[in-house]
Design a protein around this motif. Sequence first.
Motif, PDB file in Angstrom:
ATOM      1  N   ASN A   1       0.846  -1.192   0.000  1.00 52.11           N
ATOM      2  CA  ASN A   1       0.000   0.000   0.000  1.00 52.11           C
ATOM      3  C   ASN A   1       0.882   1.244   0.000  1.00 52.11           C
ATOM      4  O   ASN A   1       2.116   1.154  -0.082  1.00 52.11           O
ATOM      5  CB  ASN A   1      -0.961   0.002   1.187  1.00 52.11           C
ATOM      6  CG  ASN A   1      -0.246   0.263   2.492  1.00 52.11           C
ATOM      7  OD1 ASN A   1       0.960   0.076   2.609  1.00 52.11           O
ATOM      8  ND2 ASN A   1      -0.988   0.702   3.492  1.00 52.11           N
ATOM      9  N   LEU A   2       0.273   2.411   0.107  1.00 53.73           N
ATOM     10  CA  LEU A   2       1.003   3.673   0.008  1.00 53.73           C
ATOM     11  C   LEU A   2       2.061   3.812   1.101  1.00 53.73           C
ATOM     12  O   LEU A   2       3.190   4.244   0.840  1.00 53.73           O
ATOM     13  CB  LEU A   2       0.026   4.848   0.084  1.00 53.73           C
ATOM     14  CG  LEU A   2       0.651   6.255   0.022  1.00 53.73           C
ATOM     15  CD1 LEU A   2       1.376   6.457  -1.300  1.00 53.73           C
ATOM     16  CD2 LEU A   2      -0.422   7.320   0.224  1.00 53.73           C
ATOM     17  N   ALA A   3       1.711   3.457   2.335  1.00 60.76           N
ATOM     18  CA  ALA A   3       2.650   3.589   3.447  1.00 60.76           C
ATOM     19  C   ALA A   3       3.886   2.728   3.224  1.00 60.76           C
ATOM     20  O   ALA A   3       5.018   3.157   3.466  1.00 60.76           O
ATOM     21  CB  ALA A   3       1.969   3.227   4.760  1.00 60.76           C
ATOM     22  N   SER A   4       3.685   1.503   2.751  1.00 66.03           N
ATOM     23  CA  SER A   4       4.806   0.604   2.492  1.00 66.03           C
ATOM     24  C   SER A   4       5.648   1.108   1.327  1.00 66.03           C
ATOM     25  O   SER A   4       6.877   1.017   1.355  1.00 66.03           O
ATOM     26  CB  SER A   4       4.289  -0.810   2.195  1.00 66.03           C
ATOM     27  OG  SER A   4       3.593  -1.324   3.312  1.00 66.03           O
ATOM     28  N   GLY A   5       4.994   1.654   0.313  1.00 74.29           N
ATOM     29  CA  GLY A   5       5.728   2.203  -0.820  1.00 74.29           C
ATOM     30  C   GLY A   5       6.598   3.372  -0.413  1.00 74.29           C
ATOM     31  O   GLY A   5       7.758   3.480  -0.823  1.00 74.29           O
ATOM     32  N   ALA A   6       6.035   4.259   0.427  1.00 69.49           N
ATOM     33  CA  ALA A   6       6.803   5.411   0.899  1.00 69.49           C
ATOM     34  C   ALA A   6       7.995   4.961   1.742  1.00 69.49           C
ATOM     35  O   ALA A   6       9.109   5.470   1.598  1.00 69.49           O
ATOM     36  CB  ALA A   6       5.901   6.337   1.707  1.00 69.49           C
ATOM     37  N   ALA A   7       7.763   3.992   2.632  1.00 67.01           N
ATOM     38  CA  ALA A   7       8.834   3.502   3.494  1.00 67.01           C
ATOM     39  C   ALA A   7       9.940   2.840   2.686  1.00 67.01           C
ATOM     40  O   ALA A   7      11.138   3.069   2.937  1.00 67.01           O
ATOM     41  CB  ALA A   7       8.272   2.517   4.517  1.00 67.01           C
ATOM     42  N   LEU A   8       9.564   2.031   1.713  1.00 68.47           N
ATOM     43  CA  LEU A   8      10.567   1.335   0.898  1.00 68.47           C
ATOM     44  C   LEU A   8      11.354   2.325   0.039  1.00 68.47           C
ATOM     45  O   LEU A   8      12.564   2.175  -0.137  1.00 68.47           O
ATOM     46  CB  LEU A   8       9.888   0.292   0.016  1.00 68.47           C
ATOM     47  CG  LEU A   8      10.806  -0.687  -0.719  1.00 68.47           C
ATOM     48  CD1 LEU A   8      11.687  -1.438   0.267  1.00 68.47           C
ATOM     49  CD2 LEU A   8       9.983  -1.668  -1.552  1.00 68.47           C
TER      50      LEU A   8
END
Length: 215
Positions: free
Chosen positions: A67-74
């Motif tokens: 999701n968006l949060a995981s994409g931003a973190a990665l």
Amino acid sequence: MNMKLNNNARKALILALVLGALGLAAWLTGLATYVASDARMIDFTQLWLCVLAAVVFSFLFGWARYNLASGAALAVGTAHDLLLTWALTGLIAIALPQSATLPLVLMTGVACTYVQTLPRLRVARQIYRTTSLRDASVDEMAQQAAVSAPLAQWVALVIAVLFMVAAVVSGNIRMLASLVPIVIALLVSLYSARAITPFVWSYVTATRRPARRRA
């Protein structure tokens, strides 16, 4: 809910920026050196483009896969790890000239980032899905995820030590120069996966509507 990035994560990012500035200065001023025969073989423009492509891909992959949060973190983890590895290598290159394999070695650092970060993001998402926000804040969930994945952590440390021993035993300056960025990438990816990326995930998750539980 806490809408601020974790204090320790902010400090880690500030430290990375300071070291990154010092490393970039070393490359730009010529203090960081190369093996004489490789001095003109490194195209830093292409290297910058490769870093940008890796960050964009990481964001899109994390967003599409999770999701968006995981994409931003990665994406943040990828940018942090590549740039800090590059910067620290520049500081070391003041004393130990680097070879033309530097761009290739740096980009393999993306694999280190994924190995360390993705397991922790999966743990964070699992905790978020199974834990009430009344029992734990998103930041506390991120802290639990940060100290997970012990196997990946120890594997990274063991490999780093083995590379360092191999480089010293070989006595080959070119091999030593090639292995230094790999060791740095392993350690930097471990650091960011514990101190930064889980809290970027928690920050983005916390800023979204609480009712949306797909983390």
